[in-house]
Design a protein around this motif. Structure first.
Motif, PDB file in Angstrom:
ATOM      1  N   MET A   1      28.704  22.597  35.801  1.00  0.00           N
ATOM      2  CA  MET A   1      28.094  23.875  36.191  1.00  0.00           C
ATOM      3  C   MET A   1      26.608  23.867  35.840  1.00  0.00           C
ATOM      4  O   MET A   1      26.239  23.515  34.728  1.00  0.00           O
ATOM      5  CB  MET A   1      28.795  25.035  35.483  1.00  0.00           C
ATOM      6  CG  MET A   1      30.230  25.270  35.943  1.00  0.00           C
ATOM      7  SD  MET A   1      30.954  26.777  35.256  1.00  0.00           S
ATOM      8  CE  MET A   1      31.127  26.290  33.545  1.00  0.00           C
ATOM      9  N   TYR A   5      23.954  28.848  38.058  1.00  0.00           N
ATOM     10  CA  TYR A   5      25.309  29.396  38.189  1.00  0.00           C
ATOM     11  C   TYR A   5      25.729  30.118  36.909  1.00  0.00           C
ATOM     12  O   TYR A   5      26.257  31.237  36.947  1.00  0.00           O
ATOM     13  CB  TYR A   5      26.272  28.270  38.522  1.00  0.00           C
ATOM     14  CG  TYR A   5      27.723  28.682  38.617  1.00  0.00           C
ATOM     15  CD1 TYR A   5      28.164  29.537  39.630  1.00  0.00           C
ATOM     16  CD2 TYR A   5      28.662  28.188  37.711  1.00  0.00           C
ATOM     17  CE1 TYR A   5      29.496  29.902  39.728  1.00  0.00           C
ATOM     18  CE2 TYR A   5      29.996  28.543  37.806  1.00  0.00           C
ATOM     19  CZ  TYR A   5      30.404  29.395  38.812  1.00  0.00           C
ATOM     20  OH  TYR A   5      31.728  29.756  38.908  1.00  0.00           O
ATOM     21  N   LEU A   9      26.596  34.126  36.315  1.00  0.00           N
ATOM     22  CA  LEU A   9      27.806  34.626  35.659  1.00  0.00           C
ATOM     23  C   LEU A   9      27.456  35.507  34.460  1.00  0.00           C
ATOM     24  O   LEU A   9      28.105  36.533  34.230  1.00  0.00           O
ATOM     25  CB  LEU A   9      28.687  33.453  35.207  1.00  0.00           C
ATOM     26  CG  LEU A   9      29.415  32.664  36.297  1.00  0.00           C
ATOM     27  CD1 LEU A   9      30.190  31.501  35.677  1.00  0.00           C
ATOM     28  CD2 LEU A   9      30.371  33.557  37.093  1.00  0.00           C
ATOM     29  N   ALA A  60      29.583  35.378  47.005  1.00  0.00           N
ATOM     30  CA  ALA A  60      29.964  34.582  45.830  1.00  0.00           C
ATOM     31  C   ALA A  60      31.296  34.993  45.221  1.00  0.00           C
ATOM     32  O   ALA A  60      32.150  34.142  44.939  1.00  0.00           O
ATOM     33  CB  ALA A  60      28.855  34.664  44.782  1.00  0.00           C
ATOM     34  N   TRP A  61      31.515  36.296  44.989  1.00  0.00           N
ATOM     35  CA  TRP A  61      32.725  36.719  44.284  1.00  0.00           C
ATOM     36  C   TRP A  61      33.980  36.556  45.144  1.00  0.00           C
ATOM     37  O   TRP A  61      35.094  36.527  44.615  1.00  0.00           O
ATOM     38  CB  TRP A  61      32.603  38.154  43.787  1.00  0.00           C
ATOM     39  CG  TRP A  61      32.443  39.213  44.848  1.00  0.00           C
ATOM     40  CD1 TRP A  61      31.272  39.706  45.341  1.00  0.00           C
ATOM     41  CD2 TRP A  61      33.487  39.909  45.536  1.00  0.00           C
ATOM     42  NE1 TRP A  61      31.506  40.666  46.293  1.00  0.00           N
ATOM     43  CE2 TRP A  61      32.860  40.810  46.430  1.00  0.00           C
ATOM     44  CE3 TRP A  61      34.882  39.863  45.481  1.00  0.00           C
ATOM     45  CZ2 TRP A  61      33.593  41.650  47.267  1.00  0.00           C
ATOM     46  CZ3 TRP A  61      35.614  40.703  46.313  1.00  0.00           C
ATOM     47  CH2 TRP A  61      34.967  41.583  47.200  1.00  0.00           C
ATOM     48  N   SER A  63      34.431  33.838  47.192  1.00  0.00           N
ATOM     49  CA  SER A  63      34.762  32.414  47.211  1.00  0.00           C
ATOM     50  C   SER A  63      35.006  31.829  45.818  1.00  0.00           C
ATOM     51  O   SER A  63      35.603  30.760  45.695  1.00  0.00           O
ATOM     52  CB  SER A  63      33.632  31.628  47.889  1.00  0.00           C
ATOM     53  OG  SER A  63      32.413  31.802  47.193  1.00  0.00           O
ATOM     54  N   ASP A  64      34.565  32.515  44.778  1.00  0.00           N
ATOM     55  CA  ASP A  64      34.651  31.978  43.417  1.00  0.00           C
ATOM     56  C   ASP A  64      35.308  33.006  42.499  1.00  0.00           C
ATOM     57  O   ASP A  64      34.702  34.039  42.167  1.00  0.00           O
ATOM     58  CB  ASP A  64      33.244  31.635  42.922  1.00  0.00           C
ATOM     59  CG  ASP A  64      33.247  30.907  41.588  1.00  0.00           C
ATOM     60  OD1 ASP A  64      34.291  30.881  40.910  1.00  0.00           O
ATOM     61  OD2 ASP A  64      32.178  30.377  41.212  1.00  0.00           O
ATOM     62  N   ALA A  65      36.513  32.719  42.067  1.00  0.00           N
ATOM     63  CA  ALA A  65      37.270  33.654  41.231  1.00  0.00           C
ATOM     64  C   ALA A  65      36.669  33.828  39.841  1.00  0.00           C
ATOM     65  O   ALA A  65      37.010  34.786  39.136  1.00  0.00           O
ATOM     66  CB  ALA A  65      38.719  33.183  41.098  1.00  0.00           C
ATOM     67  N   ASN A  66      35.756  32.933  39.437  1.00  0.00           N
ATOM     68  CA  ASN A  66      35.144  33.064  38.118  1.00  0.00           C
ATOM     69  C   ASN A  66      34.383  34.378  37.967  1.00  0.00           C
ATOM     70  O   ASN A  66      34.292  34.925  36.867  1.00  0.00           O
ATOM     71  CB  ASN A  66      34.199  31.895  37.846  1.00  0.00           C
ATOM     72  CG  ASN A  66      34.938  30.608  37.548  1.00  0.00           C
ATOM     73  OD1 ASN A  66      36.073  30.638  37.071  1.00  0.00           O
ATOM     74  ND2 ASN A  66      34.318  29.484  37.840  1.00  0.00           N
ATOM     75  N   TYR A  67      33.840  34.897  39.073  1.00  0.00           N
ATOM     76  CA  TYR A  67      33.103  36.159  38.998  1.00  0.00           C
ATOM     77  C   TYR A  67      34.031  37.312  38.621  1.00  0.00           C
ATOM     78  O   TYR A  67      33.690  38.154  37.786  1.00  0.00           O
ATOM     79  CB  TYR A  67      32.394  36.439  40.324  1.00  0.00           C
ATOM     80  CG  TYR A  67      31.191  35.562  40.548  1.00  0.00           C
ATOM     81  CD1 TYR A  67      29.937  35.940  40.084  1.00  0.00           C
ATOM     82  CD2 TYR A  67      31.311  34.334  41.203  1.00  0.00           C
ATOM     83  CE1 TYR A  67      28.826  35.126  40.269  1.00  0.00           C
ATOM     84  CE2 TYR A  67      30.206  33.515  41.391  1.00  0.00           C
ATOM     85  CZ  TYR A  67      28.971  33.914  40.922  1.00  0.00           C
ATOM     86  OH  TYR A  67      27.879  33.093  41.098  1.00  0.00           O
ATOM     87  N   THR A  69      36.835  36.989  37.038  1.00  0.00           N
ATOM     88  CA  THR A  69      37.253  36.743  35.659  1.00  0.00           C
ATOM     89  C   THR A  69      36.219  37.254  34.673  1.00  0.00           C
ATOM     90  O   THR A  69      36.551  37.907  33.671  1.00  0.00           O
ATOM     91  CB  THR A  69      37.478  35.231  35.438  1.00  0.00           C
ATOM     92  OG1 THR A  69      38.484  34.755  36.332  1.00  0.00           O
ATOM     93  CG2 THR A  69      37.901  34.950  34.002  1.00  0.00           C
TER      94      THR A  69
END
Length: 204
Positions: A1, A5, A9, A60-61, A63-67, A69
């Motif tokens: 990462m 990025y 986050l 972004a949120w 396509s990316d579940a980290n956001y 989370t």
């Protein structure tokens, strides 16, 4: 990462805490789902609008579940530490909100520039990235959004964004320019709060 990025986050988490504290500040009886909604719109509202405008898909949120989370963790941290923060900090909502607008103004500006947007449109999109989530948050909390009050809110964002644009061509390390610009925004905003600075009112 990469650092960009991780910074994105971090900004998302800070804004999630800000949104949660805003809800708790308005009404202490919100359930957890309502608090998550406040955190969610605060954290991704401005960035989503920016991405739609510059057609940066998928958002972004999505396509990316980290956001999501990070937003959830922000809600948990805000709830767990709210009494501690209130005990040692003066108006923690303003602190986290200020950190959020500093990070997201420059992140949004960078993303717009990388998408080929002209410099001054990118400055405006950076401000949109930082402030629009807060507009939604305050509207949901049945409050006048801070950006529409006389206190200096958008002005620090504009100042930091312009500083970034002017410093970038000087050959400084991009990370240093980023930190300096974020520092200008957060420092200016906190000083404006402390000194109660405001722009002149225009009356009919």
């Amino acid at each position: 990462m990469n650092i960009i990025y991780l910074t994105d986050l971090l900004g998302t988490g800070v804004f999630a805490i800000s949104g949660t504290l805003a809800a708790l500040n308005k009404n202490k009886s919100h359930d957890v789902l309502a608090l998550f909604i406040f955190a969610f719109v605060t954290a991704v509202g401005g960035g989503t609008l920016r991405d739609v405008i510059i057609q940066a898909y998928p958002v972004a949120w999505i396509s990316d579940a980290n956001y999501l989370t990070v937003i959830t963790l922000g809600v948990v941290i805000a709830i767990a530490c709210r009494r501690w923060w209130l005990g040692i900090l003066h108006r923690p909502l303003l602190l986290f909100d200020t950190l959020g607008i500093g990070i997201f103004t420059i992140m949004g500006l960078e993303k717009a520039l990388n998408a080929g947007v002209n410099t001054w449109a990118a400055v405006l999109l950076g401000i949109v990235s930082a402030l629009f989530g807060g507009v939604i948050r305050d509207t949901l909390a049945n409050e006048v959004p801070l950006v529409f009050e006389r206190q200096l809110y958008a002005t620090p964002c504009l100042t930091g964004a312009v500083a970034y644009v002017l410093l970038l061509p000087l050959g400084l390390h991009p990370t240093l320019v980023f930190l300096l610009a974020v520092g200008v925004i957060t420092g200016f905003r906190l000083l404006a709060i402390r000194k109660r600075w405001a722009l002149p009112a225009v009356r009919a």
